[in-house]
Design a protein around this motif. Structure first.
Motif, short mmCIF file in Angstrom:
data_model
loop_
_atom_site.label_atom_id
_atom_site.label_comp_id
_atom_site.label_asym_id
_atom_site.label_seq_id
_atom_site.Cartn_x
_atom_site.Cartn_y
_atom_site.Cartn_z
N ALA A 81 0.82 -1.21 0.00
CA ALA A 81 0.00 0.00 0.00
C ALA A 81 0.85 1.26 0.00
CB ALA A 81 -0.94 -0.01 1.20
N THR A 82 2.04 1.17 0.57
CA THR A 82 2.91 2.35 0.65
C THR A 82 4.02 2.34 -0.40
OG1 THR A 82 4.29 1.24 2.31
CG2 THR A 82 2.49 2.61 3.11
N SER A 83 4.23 1.20 -1.09
CA SER A 83 5.38 1.08 -1.99
C SER A 83 5.01 0.95 -3.47
CB SER A 83 6.23 -0.14 -1.60
OG SER A 83 6.64 -0.07 -0.26
N GLY A 90 0.80 -4.41 -14.11
CA GLY A 90 1.71 -5.42 -14.62
C GLY A 90 2.97 -5.53 -13.79
N GLN A 91 3.53 -4.41 -13.38
CA GLN A 91 4.72 -4.42 -12.52
C GLN A 91 4.40 -5.02 -11.15
OE1 GLN A 91 5.48 -0.14 -13.12
NE2 GLN A 91 7.58 -0.69 -13.70
N ALA A 92 3.20 -4.71 -10.63
CA ALA A 92 2.79 -5.28 -9.35
C ALA A 92 2.72 -6.80 -9.43
CB ALA A 92 1.45 -4.70 -8.92
N ILE A 93 2.15 -7.33 -10.52
CA ILE A 93 2.06 -8.78 -10.68
C ILE A 93 3.46 -9.39 -10.77
CG2 ILE A 93 1.22 -10.63 -12.18
CD1 ILE A 93 -0.95 -9.09 -10.61
N GLN A 208 14.34 -2.66 -10.65
CA GLN A 208 14.12 -1.69 -9.58
C GLN A 208 12.91 -2.09 -8.72
OE1 GLN A 208 14.38 -0.94 -12.82
NE2 GLN A 208 15.62 0.91 -13.15
N ALA A 209 11.82 -2.50 -9.39
CA ALA A 209 10.61 -2.89 -8.65
C ALA A 209 10.85 -4.19 -7.89
CB ALA A 209 9.44 -3.03 -9.61
N LEU A 210 11.56 -5.12 -8.49
CA LEU A 210 11.80 -6.41 -7.84
C LEU A 210 12.65 -6.26 -6.59
CD1 LEU A 210 12.40 -8.82 -10.86
CD2 LEU A 210 10.27 -8.30 -9.67
N LEU A 211 13.71 -5.46 -6.69
CA LEU A 211 14.57 -5.26 -5.52
C LEU A 211 13.95 -4.30 -4.51
CD1 LEU A 211 18.15 -5.03 -7.12
CD2 LEU A 211 17.05 -6.99 -6.02
#
Length: 392
Positions: A81-83, A90-93, A208-211
């Motif tokens: 919720a904060t990140s 798609g990036q969230a999945i 970036q999103a994964l890390l």
């Protein structure tokens, strides 16, 4: 047949689901909103989470004949919720898949189970007591705002203890429900029912999103959910192997992540309800309460977000009170087990107090730090005792 449909099993399973949903479903909505989820996508998230928790609860409980309860990662949802702001669906999945893959590898490699073998039972029991303490205290805090409702439930609980000890919690829940209706505290005007449908989202991956989000989601889920979840099993005497449990929750996430199943893990607080003597005096039969919980989770998945309105119809004080009453026995048993060994008492107290304090460091919750601090004291004192033994 009576053993299958025992009301105490059904009641414990229902209360576990009720507490699980009402305590944190709003955080799921916030996480979905952070990536701009449409109503259909939100329904898909709730479908995936309900189906995943239901299938894993039923399958694992029947396989190991232990009350294995799974849940979504509440700290993980708070993290999302904060990140997730600034990322798309798609990036969230992609983040969900990455975290679930790491959880699966943790289970398959067996390192998680090896780590848990070094946890003494009094430390696990102390951590469980610290986790559950707030829920026991919430029972009495609820009396401040709804003293009539919670007072009736408390008296019903005492009456059940005296005359119907096997059905104490169902009696309290029934009395609370009747009182809530009589006092006009149940709001049914917003109830609506609709079948939820899954909606597939193609994942997109960026390092970036994964890390930045995926790795913290994995760490938070493992430290704040799976460690306490396994500790609950151990504190209640269940030696269910850890690796398959972790592996299956990770695999469930891999399958359902594209539909919004962001993280699945072992439950701690709601699992304790199904492991309580109120669920069944016979510890070997308590797994049936988790099977019922899984059945209710499947129903919540089928009806998706619409079911949230049903849980919202109950006053929050009723939920707090029934959770506290359902966990009283578990809290007492955990404290007893934690403090029984004189040599381990100091480490258990440190674990209990640190866990109950709500301490958060580096974004990791108090259950993890309570475990670390308690184990540090435990091994330090064990080493000191070994050095102080007289040599022959």
């Amino acid at each position: 047949m009576n053993n299958v449909f025992r009301i105490s099993h059904l009641s414990a399973g229902f209360i576990a689901v009720l507490v699980g949903y009402t305590s944190s479903v709003a955080i799921i909505f916030q996480a979905a909103s952070a990536v701009g989820a449409t109503p259909a996508q939100l329904n898909s998230w709730m479908w995936a989470l309900g189906i995943g928790m239901g299938a894993s609860c039923i399958g694992l409980s029947l396989r190991y004949r232990s009350p294995v309860l799974t849940a979504w990662s509440t700290p993980g949802a708070a993290l999302l919720a904060t990140s997730l702001s600034g990322l798309d669906m798609g990036q969230a999945i992609g983040i969900f898949l990455f975290s679930s893959l790491l959880i699966t590898l943790s289970g398959v490699t067996g390192w998680f189970q090896k780590l848990m073998q070094y946890m003494p039972r009094h430390i696990a029991a102390a951590m469980l007591a610290g986790i559950l303490l707030r829920f026991g205290m919430d029972l009495f805090i609820a009396m401040q705002s709804r003293w009539a409702l919670t007072g009736i439930m408390f008296l019903a609980y005492l009456a059940g203890r005296l005359w119907l000890p096997r059905y104490t919690v169902p009696v309290a829940l029934a009395a609370g429900s009747i009182a809530a209706v009589a006092l006009g505290l149940v709001h049914t005007d917003t109830l609506s029912w609709a079948i939820a449908w899954p909606e597939f989202t193609m994942p997109r991956f960026s390092w970036q999103a994964l890390l930045g989000v995926g790795l913290p989601l994995f760490v938070v889920t493992m430290t704040s959910q799976n460690i306490p979840g396994l500790a609950v099993l151990r504190a209640n005497g269940y030696q269910t192997p850890a690796s398959p449990l972790i592996s299956w929750t990770g695999l469930t996430g891999l399958v359902l992540a594209p539909f919004g199943g962001y993280a699945f893990n072992l439950a701690a607080i709601t699992a304790a309800i199904c492991m309580s003597p109120d669920a069944d005096p016979n510890a070997d039969q308590r797994y049936k309460a988790s099977v019922w919980a899984g059945t209710f989770y499947l129903l919540t998945g089928v009806f998706g977000a619409s079911v949230v309105a049903l849980f919202a119809a109950f006053p929050k004080e009723l939920v707090a009170a029934i959770a506290g009453l359902a966990l009283l026995g578990t809290i007492g048993n955990s404290l007893s087990a934690a403090l029984a060994d004189e040599h381990g008492r100091e480490a258990a107290l440190v674990t209990f107090m640190a866990t109950a304090s709500g301490l958060v460091l580096l974004g990791i919750g108090s259950a993890f730090w309570g475990l670390i601090l308690g184990m540090t004291v435990h091994w330090a004192l064990c080493g000191m005792r070994r050095r102080s033994r007289p040599t022959i």
